[in-house]
Design a protein around this motif. Structure first.
Motif, PDB file in Angstrom:
ATOM      1  N   ARG A 139      -3.860  -1.139   1.598  1.00  0.00           N
ATOM      2  CA  ARG A 139      -3.030  -0.968   0.399  1.00  0.00           C
ATOM      3  C   ARG A 139      -2.990  -2.253  -0.434  1.00  0.00           C
ATOM      4  O   ARG A 139      -3.030  -2.207  -1.658  1.00  0.00           O
ATOM      5  CB  ARG A 139      -1.615  -0.554   0.796  1.00  0.00           C
ATOM      6  N   GLU A 140      -2.875  -3.396   0.246  1.00  0.00           N
ATOM      7  CA  GLU A 140      -2.855  -4.671  -0.477  1.00  0.00           C
ATOM      8  C   GLU A 140      -4.179  -4.911  -1.198  1.00  0.00           C
ATOM      9  O   GLU A 140      -4.204  -5.388  -2.332  1.00  0.00           O
ATOM     10  CB  GLU A 140      -2.555  -5.821   0.477  1.00  0.00           C
ATOM     11  N   GLN A 143      -4.448  -2.749  -4.317  1.00  0.00           N
ATOM     12  CA  GLN A 143      -3.605  -3.167  -5.414  1.00  0.00           C
ATOM     13  C   GLN A 143      -4.093  -4.444  -6.094  1.00  0.00           C
ATOM     14  O   GLN A 143      -3.610  -4.804  -7.163  1.00  0.00           O
ATOM     15  CB  GLN A 143      -2.164  -3.359  -4.948  1.00  0.00           C
TER      16      GLN A 143
END
Length: 146
Positions: A139-140, A143
């Protein structure tokens, strides 16, 4: 193993003892270094490190062995993950088999059953924790702006 604190203390003592031959004394004030190069203290530290390494050549070779051991890759990450998941699956299968045997009355060993339950539960919790960390990292990365 070279201990920095011991090296510095030993170098300081030897530089103090060497006060007459270009070293420094306790009462000598700090001066600017006019020319680039190593101070007497730095030279004493270097010589003390060399002396300690010569006194203990086994630790230096052992450190190289340990570094080489950590640098080599035995198998790729995908194989490691696959093997770990197979082990977790095997523990779950063993747990289910032991529960069936205990419930049917074929075995009466409660201790081994409880150990098997704990092993399987711990393996599953660890697998879930690793999965959650991987998903968080994904997820990091998703993003991030490039």
């Amino acid at each position: 193993m070279v201990n920095i604190r011991n090296v510095a203390l030993s170098a300081y003592r030897s530089a103090l003892a060497d006060g007459t031959s270009g070293g420094f004394s306790k009462t000598q004030s700090l001066k600017k270094i006019e020319k680039p190069g190593k101070s007497d203290f730095a030279q004493a530290v270097d010589s003390e490190i060399r002396r300690q390494r010569m006194d203990d050549p086994i630790s230096a070779s052992r450190a190289q062995e340990i570094a080489a051991q950590y640098m080599k890759v035995e198998k790729p990450l995908s194989e490691t993950v696959t093997d770990s998941l197979k082990k977790v699956n095997d523990l779950q299968t063993e747990k289910n088999m032991m529960i069936e045997e205990f419930a049917s009355g074929r075995t009466q060993n409660v201790h081994e059953l409880m150990i098997s339950l704990q092993k399987a539960g711990l393996a599953m919790r660890m697998t879930s924790a690793v999965r959650n960390k991987v998903m968080q990292a994904y997820r990091e990365l998703a993003q991030m702006q490039f």
